[in-house]
Design a protein around this motif. Structure first.
Motif, PDB file in Angstrom:
ATOM      1  N   GLU A  85     -60.633  37.849  70.516  1.00 56.01           N
ATOM      2  CA  GLU A  85     -61.516  38.459  69.193  1.00 56.01           C
ATOM      3  C   GLU A  85     -62.751  39.064  69.463  1.00 56.01           C
ATOM      4  OE1 GLU A  85     -62.713  35.665  65.765  1.00 56.01           O
ATOM      5  OE2 GLU A  85     -61.095  34.971  66.825  1.00 56.01           O
ATOM      6  N   GLU A  95     -58.367  41.155  62.365  1.00 55.43           N
ATOM      7  CA  GLU A  95     -57.885  39.711  61.680  1.00 55.43           C
ATOM      8  C   GLU A  95     -56.799  39.109  61.863  1.00 55.43           C
ATOM      9  OE1 GLU A  95     -57.108  42.597  58.602  1.00 55.43           O
ATOM     10  OE2 GLU A  95     -59.490  43.192  57.666  1.00 55.43           O
ATOM     11  N   PHE A  96     -55.940  39.882  62.584  1.00 57.56           N
ATOM     12  CA  PHE A  96     -54.524  38.961  63.163  1.00 57.56           C
ATOM     13  C   PHE A  96     -54.853  38.204  64.466  1.00 57.56           C
ATOM     14  CE2 PHE A  96     -50.025  40.184  65.435  1.00 57.56           C
ATOM     15  CZ  PHE A  96     -49.576  38.624  64.469  1.00 57.56           C
ATOM     16  N   ARG A 133     -57.169  36.687  64.647  1.00 60.84           N
ATOM     17  CA  ARG A 133     -58.339  35.699  64.424  1.00 60.84           C
ATOM     18  C   ARG A 133     -57.558  34.907  63.524  1.00 60.84           C
ATOM     19  NH1 ARG A 133     -62.819  38.721  61.322  1.00 60.84           N
ATOM     20  NH2 ARG A 133     -63.733  38.264  63.338  1.00 60.84           N
ATOM     21  N   ASP A 134     -56.563  35.354  62.698  1.00 62.12           N
ATOM     22  CA  ASP A 134     -55.720  34.248  61.784  1.00 62.12           C
ATOM     23  C   ASP A 134     -54.554  33.525  61.946  1.00 62.12           C
ATOM     24  OD1 ASP A 134     -57.047  35.439  59.715  1.00 62.12           O
ATOM     25  OD2 ASP A 134     -54.996  36.629  58.680  1.00 62.12           O
ATOM     26  N   GLU A 184     -56.489  30.758  64.101  1.00 68.63           N
ATOM     27  CA  GLU A 184     -56.736  29.427  63.048  1.00 68.63           C
ATOM     28  C   GLU A 184     -55.924  29.012  62.980  1.00 68.63           C
ATOM     29  OE1 GLU A 184     -58.575  31.266  59.549  1.00 68.63           O
ATOM     30  OE2 GLU A 184     -60.911  32.167  60.350  1.00 68.63           O
ATOM     31  N   GLU A 185     -54.636  29.754  62.381  1.00 72.55           N
ATOM     32  CA  GLU A 185     -53.183  29.124  62.362  1.00 72.55           C
ATOM     33  C   GLU A 185     -52.779  28.190  63.950  1.00 72.55           C
ATOM     34  OE1 GLU A 185     -49.505  27.896  61.158  1.00 72.55           O
ATOM     35  OE2 GLU A 185     -51.216  28.164  60.291  1.00 72.55           O
ATOM     36  N   ARG A 194     -55.003  25.350  62.856  1.00 65.35           N
ATOM     37  CA  ARG A 194     -54.026  24.486  62.108  1.00 65.35           C
ATOM     38  C   ARG A 194     -53.017  23.330  62.679  1.00 65.35           C
ATOM     39  NH1 ARG A 194     -50.134  23.858  58.855  1.00 65.35           N
ATOM     40  NH2 ARG A 194     -48.966  25.766  59.980  1.00 65.35           N
ATOM     41  N   TRP A 234     -44.916  32.871  59.627  1.00 66.53           N
ATOM     42  CA  TRP A 234     -45.765  32.596  59.616  1.00 66.53           C
ATOM     43  C   TRP A 234     -46.590  33.664  59.188  1.00 66.53           C
ATOM     44  CZ3 TRP A 234     -50.405  34.397  61.859  1.00 66.53           C
ATOM     45  CH2 TRP A 234     -51.705  33.989  61.610  1.00 66.53           C
ATOM     46  N   ALA A 235     -46.250  34.463  59.979  1.00 66.90           N
ATOM     47  CA  ALA A 235     -47.079  36.023  60.440  1.00 66.90           C
ATOM     48  C   ALA A 235     -46.693  36.639  58.876  1.00 66.90           C
ATOM     49  CB  ALA A 235     -46.790  36.503  61.625  1.00 66.90           C
ATOM     50  N   ALA A 267     -47.982  35.575  55.982  1.00 69.83           N
ATOM     51  CA  ALA A 267     -49.735  36.287  55.372  1.00 69.83           C
ATOM     52  C   ALA A 267     -49.378  37.483  55.501  1.00 69.83           C
ATOM     53  CB  ALA A 267     -50.157  35.663  56.929  1.00 69.83           C
ATOM     54  N   TYR A 310     -48.603  40.057  57.577  1.00 77.60           N
ATOM     55  CA  TYR A 310     -48.211  40.382  59.219  1.00 77.60           C
ATOM     56  C   TYR A 310     -46.837  41.124  59.402  1.00 77.60           C
ATOM     57  CZ  TYR A 310     -52.980  39.028  60.080  1.00 77.60           C
ATOM     58  OH  TYR A 310     -54.241  38.794  59.177  1.00 77.60           O
TER      59      TYR A 310
END
Length: 790
Positions: A320, A370-371, A373-374, A377-378, A381, A422-423, A426, A428
């Motif tokens: 990242e 972005e991918f 980073r997300d 974060e996932e 979580r 999930w991707a 979201a 992707y």
């Protein structure tokens, strides 16, 4: 055609060696594989080398070399020793058999070996690549100087130190018992530039570049400072010594000599690790190579690890950051502002130039950032949610956390994993997974150019894993989050990242295709071990049956049992209660099963001499060691999961002086590949069948994948490997005709025929006599009475 007895290193072969060598030669002529299960002492190493060398020296074959692969360092040394024995006994009119052992840069870099110039095992690869690139930049087309000049400058620097009278031990870099022409500090090159603009370079690599032929038709082998066809076996220390006295790079010399020698000795990763093959050993993987897979019972698990993938949370974080640094200059330029002062980043022109030279767009850089980073974060979580569910108040009790596996699907039911789902939710799509690899390559080129330092970056590794994550199936591959206990004081006190290293893991459950495809690239070979039975299962899980059926290449099996005097050994399968968790309980429980095992193990441990006790886990090893300390008079040594140095120290203590008991886990390193010959071991006892933890999500996924592939996942994936572990341990006792000892398998599954019996996976030679626990002492006493002089 040659006579293999000319190559054979000893005066008289054993009968199994005659059959094994002639079978391997005949099968090798047909492009096939010989699979040998040979008990310890069969002479498998000499079988493989003799057959392979005979095929290489035979002018009627296309074989040019033997590639030996082994997972055990001691066996690597054994191949070196046997090749030296062969050379010592060749006829006077024969050229010696040339050999070379492959090792990593850390083992041969002169600076790293001596801890000089800031080198250590953790940075040697990146530093080496950086110094090589700098040396090439200085000497290549448009460079400021020549390789000859760089090497000469470094030599003159040392001479100057010597002439000044400074002859301290640090004046001359020495390694492998030989002096080098250079000082221990890296030399620098700066010709008329500003102060501080000098460039560090590697003089060893400069000398190697100077020795390379200028003619494009020349061979890199011309840079090897000795005649590889005339020196026989070259060990890593030999390689370093021969190279540094000439002032050249040992690792580069190793690569240049690779294709010139007749026997190459290495590790499984030299043939099966995609990155090693792509960068170093790929030229060996063709029909001109005869391959030898030693300790072949380890082939399946080793290759499974090598062809699996994973990426750590910290690597995602670094990727990242790298993506941001590449994006920032163009982003700031478009926004009309300057990059933050002091930030070390690329300039916009460099980024645009790299993008123009590739098919990667600026938008793809942003999308991948972005991918990633997300994705991170996932990951955060999911880890947090898991800890909240299972460890109430975990933020205040980080030391209580354990290693964990977080499956991303039901391991027993193949399906799309939750992260992929999930991707998609979201936003992707396929391109985001697939293009991440190309984006990572651009990021590495930009940053290495900007920093003038060629080193490994995180973005390419992340891109590769994301691409594989997308491409691989959901039955043969299993995806999960691995949490490994660690400690990082730089993370917040209430963050799981302070206590855990998280990793996205993509496990190859069934590596048979990867193994079979790779074996199919070679001209033929041998796979051998003391523990391969049942052969049908082995040839299935290694893909050999496919080679036999689909490519019509012969696969010939041979089994050779112990041929040493039977009166020197006794082998028992003791019908003690099954050593399963349901029967034994926890290590602290006082159950009838535990009492039975403590009594039987102590009976064996009281035998004169050294006794090895193998347990299913380190926790069980600790339990039995405590019981034995109260029951036997000799010292009891306990092995634990530790580093190589600690393990070696424990072995030395065990071998020294009077008899002792060594207790270890059957999943450790002391029950395979360790030499207990002579009087080093009088008895070995194995408690239970060491089946791995069946509740692990990864184990469940492998079992389900094996169910689909072979029909019986529990047997193929769990039971057979466990019995091989047990057989490896008891195989330490009898290693030569003079060895005397006792081998004991404790567990009724070894002794009786039942629904879960493992007796069919023991050698079909009647060696292991079934006895009841109360008759074990009688059997041992009967054996001792046969050997009054022992």
């Amino acid at each position: 055609m040659t006579d293999w007895r000319t190559v054979f290193g000893h005066e008289q072969p054993y009968e199994p060696q005659v059959d094994g060598i002639e079978t391997a030669i005949d099968t090798g002529h047909e492009g096939g594989y010989t699979v040998i299960e040979g008990a310890c002492g069969t002479g498998k190493t000499m079988i493989a080398l003799t057959a392979g060398i005979d095929l290489v020296r035979d002018p009627d074959t296309d074989y040019e070399r033997v590639l030996v692969l082994t997972s055990v360092k001691q066996q690597l040394r054994q191949f070196e020793a046997d090749l030296e024995t062969i050379n010592e006994n060749l006829p006077a009119d024969w050229d010696p058999i040339s050999g070379l052992t492959l090792v990593g840069k850390a083992d041969v870099c002169p600076y790293n070996r001596e801890g000089a110039a800031g080198f250590d095992d953790g940075n040697v690869y990146d530093r080496c690549e950086t110094l090589r690139d700098r040396t090439r930049d200085l000497t290549g087309e448009g460079g400021e100087t020549t390789a000859q000049n760089l090497a000469a400058r470094a030599r003159s620097q040392q001479i100057g130190l010597a002439d000044s009278g400074n002859r301290s031990k640090n004046t001359f870099l020495e390694t492998a018992g030989e002096p080098t022409p250079y000082p221990p500090d890296l030399p620098e090159y700066g010709e008329g530039g500003p102060v501080g603009a000098e460039t560090e370079y590697c003089p060893f690599y400069a000398q190697y570049l100077e020795d390379l032929p200028a003619d494009e038709d020349g061979s890199a082998a011309e840079a090897v400072p000795y005649d590889v066809t005339d020196v026989g076996m070259v060990t890593p220390d030999d390689l370093v010594a021969r190279s540094v006295t000439h002032g050249t790079c040992p690792h580069s010399v190793m690569g240049a000599a690779l294709g010139e020698v007749e026997v190459v000795i290495g590790n499984y990763y030299h043939a099966f690790d995609p990155r090693t093959v792509g960068s170093f050993t790929g030229a060996l993987l063709d029909e001109s190579t005869y391959v030898v897979c030693d300790e072949a019972h380890m082939l399946e698990p080793r290759v499974r690890d090598l062809v699996s993938e994973g990426v750590a949370d910290s690597t995602l974080r670094d990727a990242e950051t790298e993506l941001s640094r590449v994006i920032q200059p163009i982003k700031f330029e478009r926004e009309g502002r300057q990059a933050e002062g002091g930030s070390k980043t690329a300039d916009a022109d460099l980024v645009r130039a790299e993008l123009n030279d590739s098919d990667v767009s600026y938008e793809e850089l942003n999308r991948t950032l972005e991918f990633v980073r997300d994705l991170r974060e996932e990951l955060d979580r999911r880890v947090t949610a898991h800890l909240d569910r299972n460890y109430r108040g975990w933020q205040s009790n980080l030391n209580d956390l354990r290693n964990e596996e977080l499956p991303l699907r039901d391991p027993s039911e193949p399906a799309e994993d939750e992260l992929t789902a999930w991707a998609e939710g979201a936003g992707y799509g396929d391109a985001d997974w697939v293009r991440a690899e190309a984006v990572g390559a651009v990021v590495q080129r930009v940053l290495n150019e900007a920093e003038d330092e060629d080193r490994s970056r995180a973005a390419p590794a992340v891109g590769r894993v994301l691409g594989e994550w997308y491409r691989r199936g959901h039955t043969d591959y299993f995806r999960e989050i691995e949490l490994e206990r660690t400690w990082d004081d730089t993370e917040p006190a209430d963050s799981w990242r302070r206590a855990y290293n998280a990793r996205l893991a993509l496990h190859n459950c069934v590596p048979s295709d990867a193994i079979g495809d790779r074996l199919g690239m070679f001209g033929g070979g041998i796979l051998m071990s003391a523990t391969l039975e049942p052969m049908a299962a082995f040839t299935e899980v290694t893909g050999l049956q496919y080679l036999s059926r689909a490519e019509d290449r012969p696969v010939v099996e041979r089994r050779y049992g112990l041929h040493f005097p039977a009166e020197n050994r006794e082998s028992f399968a003791v019908a003690a209660p099954k050593f399963t968790y349901d029967n034994r309980g926890r290590p602290g429980d006082d159950t009838p099963t535990r009492r039975s095992y403590a009594t039987a193990t102590a009976t064996v441990a009281r035998l004169p001499g050294n006794v090895l006790v193998g347990m299913p886990s380190y926790a069980e090893a600790e339990w039995i060691a405590g019981r034995l300390e109260d029951r036997v008079e000799k010292p009891v040594l306990l092995d634990a999961a530790s580093d190589d140095e600690t393990t070696q120290s424990l072995k030395d203590e065990f071998f020294a002086g009077e008899g002792k008991v060594l207790v270890t886990s059957l999943r450790g390193t002391l029950t395979e590949g360790v030499d207990y010959s002579g009087d080093r071991l009088a008895a070995a006892v194995v408690c239970g069948v060491p089946i791995v933890n069946t509740s692990s999500p990864r184990t469940k996924a492998v079992r389900r994948a094996y169910d689909d592939e072979f029909g019986d996942g529990f047997t193929y994936a769990l039971t057979i490997p466990a019995v091989r572990k047990a057989r490896q341990a008891i195989g330490r006792v009898i290693r030569s005709p003079e060895d005397v000892g006792v081998r004991v398998l404790l567990d009724e599954r070894y002794a009786r025929d039942s629904w879960d019996s493992v007796r069919p996976y023991l050698p079909d030679d009647g060696e292991f006599q079934p006895v009841s626990p109360d008759m074990l002492d009688v059997g041992l006493e009967r054996f001792r009475s046969r050997l009054p002089s022992r």
